[in-house]
Motif scaffolding. Structure first.
Motif, PDB file in Angstrom:
ATOM      1  N   UNK A 108       0.814  -1.209   0.000  1.00  0.00           N
ATOM      2  CA  UNK A 108       0.000   0.000   0.000  1.00  0.00           C
ATOM      3  C   UNK A 108       0.851   1.264   0.000  1.00  0.00           C
ATOM      4  N   UNK A 109       1.940   1.201   0.735  1.00  0.00           N
ATOM      5  CA  UNK A 109       2.813   2.370   0.789  1.00  0.00           C
ATOM      6  C   UNK A 109       3.399   2.661  -0.586  1.00  0.00           C
ATOM      7  N   UNK A 110       3.839   1.611  -1.247  1.00  0.00           N
ATOM      8  CA  UNK A 110       4.430   1.804  -2.583  1.00  0.00           C
ATOM      9  C   UNK A 110       3.364   2.265  -3.565  1.00  0.00           C
ATOM     10  N   UNK A 111       2.233   1.575  -3.560  1.00  0.00           N
ATOM     11  CA  UNK A 111       1.176   1.892  -4.513  1.00  0.00           C
ATOM     12  C   UNK A 111       0.664   3.306  -4.293  1.00  0.00           C
ATOM     13  N   UNK A 112       0.584   3.723  -3.037  1.00  0.00           N
ATOM     14  CA  UNK A 112       0.146   5.084  -2.726  1.00  0.00           C
ATOM     15  C   UNK A 112       1.000   6.104  -3.455  1.00  0.00           C
ATOM     16  N   UNK A 113       2.289   5.904  -3.381  1.00  0.00           N
ATOM     17  CA  UNK A 113       3.199   6.850  -4.033  1.00  0.00           C
ATOM     18  C   UNK A 113       3.083   6.754  -5.548  1.00  0.00           C
ATOM     19  N   UNK A 114       3.229   5.547  -6.050  1.00  0.00           N
ATOM     20  CA  UNK A 114       3.276   5.374  -7.500  1.00  0.00           C
ATOM     21  C   UNK A 114       1.953   5.730  -8.181  1.00  0.00           C
ATOM     22  N   UNK A 115       0.847   5.393  -7.547  1.00  0.00           N
ATOM     23  CA  UNK A 115      -0.443   5.646  -8.187  1.00  0.00           C
ATOM     24  C   UNK A 115      -0.920   7.086  -8.015  1.00  0.00           C
ATOM     25  N   UNK A 116      -0.308   7.798  -7.085  1.00  0.00           N
ATOM     26  CA  UNK A 116      -0.703   9.182  -6.884  1.00  0.00           C
ATOM     27  C   UNK A 116       0.337  10.179  -7.387  1.00  0.00           C
ATOM     28  N   UNK A 162      14.174  13.344 -11.598  1.00  0.00           N
ATOM     29  CA  UNK A 162      12.809  13.139 -11.113  1.00  0.00           C
ATOM     30  C   UNK A 162      12.557  11.728 -10.634  1.00  0.00           C
ATOM     31  N   UNK A 163      13.074  10.783 -11.364  1.00  0.00           N
ATOM     32  CA  UNK A 163      12.885   9.393 -10.979  1.00  0.00           C
ATOM     33  C   UNK A 163      13.510   9.132  -9.616  1.00  0.00           C
ATOM     34  N   UNK A 164      14.672   9.732  -9.434  1.00  0.00           N
ATOM     35  CA  UNK A 164      15.390   9.539  -8.182  1.00  0.00           C
ATOM     36  C   UNK A 164      14.606  10.116  -7.006  1.00  0.00           C
ATOM     37  N   UNK A 165      14.014  11.268  -7.214  1.00  0.00           N
ATOM     38  CA  UNK A 165      13.232  11.891  -6.147  1.00  0.00           C
ATOM     39  C   UNK A 165      12.089  10.970  -5.717  1.00  0.00           C
ATOM     40  N   UNK A 166      11.384  10.439  -6.695  1.00  0.00           N
ATOM     41  CA  UNK A 166      10.249   9.572  -6.375  1.00  0.00           C
ATOM     42  C   UNK A 166      10.708   8.260  -5.756  1.00  0.00           C
ATOM     43  N   UNK A 167      11.738   7.677  -6.333  1.00  0.00           N
ATOM     44  CA  UNK A 167      12.221   6.404  -5.805  1.00  0.00           C
ATOM     45  C   UNK A 167      12.783   6.566  -4.396  1.00  0.00           C
ATOM     46  N   UNK A 168      13.285   7.737  -4.126  1.00  0.00           N
ATOM     47  CA  UNK A 168      13.713   8.033  -2.758  1.00  0.00           C
ATOM     48  C   UNK A 168      12.534   7.951  -1.803  1.00  0.00           C
ATOM     49  N   UNK A 185      11.658   4.280  -1.378  1.00  0.00           N
ATOM     50  CA  UNK A 185      12.613   3.647  -0.471  1.00  0.00           C
ATOM     51  C   UNK A 185      12.304   3.964   0.981  1.00  0.00           C
ATOM     52  N   UNK A 186      12.044   5.244   1.234  1.00  0.00           N
ATOM     53  CA  UNK A 186      11.773   5.650   2.605  1.00  0.00           C
ATOM     54  C   UNK A 186      10.491   5.036   3.143  1.00  0.00           C
ATOM     55  N   UNK A 187       9.506   4.943   2.285  1.00  0.00           N
ATOM     56  CA  UNK A 187       8.233   4.363   2.712  1.00  0.00           C
ATOM     57  C   UNK A 187       8.423   2.896   3.109  1.00  0.00           C
ATOM     58  N   UNK A 188       9.175   2.177   2.281  1.00  0.00           N
ATOM     59  CA  UNK A 188       9.403   0.755   2.575  1.00  0.00           C
ATOM     60  C   UNK A 188      10.264   0.611   3.822  1.00  0.00           C
TER      61      UNK A 188
END
Lengths: 153, 153
Positions: free
Chosen positions: A124-132, B114-120, B123-126
DNA sequence: TATAAAGTCTATAGTACTAGTATGCTTTTA
DNA sequence: TAAAAGCATACTAGTACTATAGACTTTATA
């Protein structure tokens, strides 16, 4: 938990296509070669990736001289989650917590499986970011950072 | 973004070891065979995984008849993140946002990628979840769900 | 209308990783 | 001292990843 090269390149390419190169309102069209040069990606590999994205309906293309790829919808309407799923499959770490492609896992009781509970949170945490996060959000953020860095100098 | 079987089995085994089978305060000791039966894991594969976990300092073992594996520290002091990293490597989807094992990626400008910002963010969420969830948290949560289900009947 | 630029599509290949198996060893306790 | 248990390493079949190659189709334009 890593992103495949395929996914990485695809996301980079989509972000590149979402960046308004000039102030033209028309969807930016770019050639494979241009993207591959800019993002340092093998053009042939990128070709494959863009084709996949096209077949998934996220990109359109124009053949022939002066052709290229462009976003199928506006950058606001394409999320990173959509791109990710096309290239890297489900977001969920284990199938038994996947919303988009659920499959039972082997555990004796899914309802009380501790691992499943936690992995559900992770999904959910990942999907929250990626889908939003849309492509427009990404380019906006890039610009914000650029501005900030420029003002600091 | 998937969890490997190695990681999945390792986490399951650790959770099993964290569950207080009886009310004894002594760290629960279990044999490979017992865990493999309970969790439906090939014993030989599990052996390998537990050995890795042992060499990483997360498990201790007792050899010989009546031996087995037990947690090196209390369940409260072992996080899922520690286990995950031993078996599946870095949490970060791309190396350039990894805290534990950073490596530069190919992008022209990391600061504004941009990709790095989002993937960061991803990463933090996980990492937030995995590093703030201990084995004790997992078993607690399992019990809570069990109780809830039982009361509903 | 010929030609070159550009995308389309399929096949294939090397490499690494995954998910195990196999085998023999050492330690410990009954 | 024999059996139970873990220790250690090597091996393997299959699959996924990361491309590369080549032939084909479409389109603009000279």
């Amino acid at each position: 938990m890593r992103l495949s090269k395929r996914g990485e390149y695809g996301l980079r390419a989509m972000i590149a296509l979402a960046e308004p190169a000039d102030k033209s309102a028309t969807p930016q069209m770019m050639q494979i070669k241009a993207i591959s040069l800019r993002e340092q990606i093998s053009p042939k590999f990128l070709e494959q990736i863009l084709l996949t994205l096209k077949n998934a309906g996220l990109l359109h293309s124009k053949m022939g001289v002066g052709g290229g790829y462009y976003l199928a919808r506006s950058a606001k309407e394409i999320t990173l989650g959509q791109i990710f799923r096309v290239l890297d499959g489900p977001v969920a770490p284990v199938k038994c917590v996947s919303h988009m492609s659920y499959e039972p896992c082997g555990c004796p009781d899914e309802a009380t499986c501790g691992l499943r509970l936690v992995m559900g949170d992770v999904r959910n945490a990942i999907a929250d970011i990626l889908d939003n996060t849309s492509l427009a959000d990404v380019t906006k953020r890039q610009n914000a950072v650029r501005k900030k860095l420029a003002s600091k100098k």
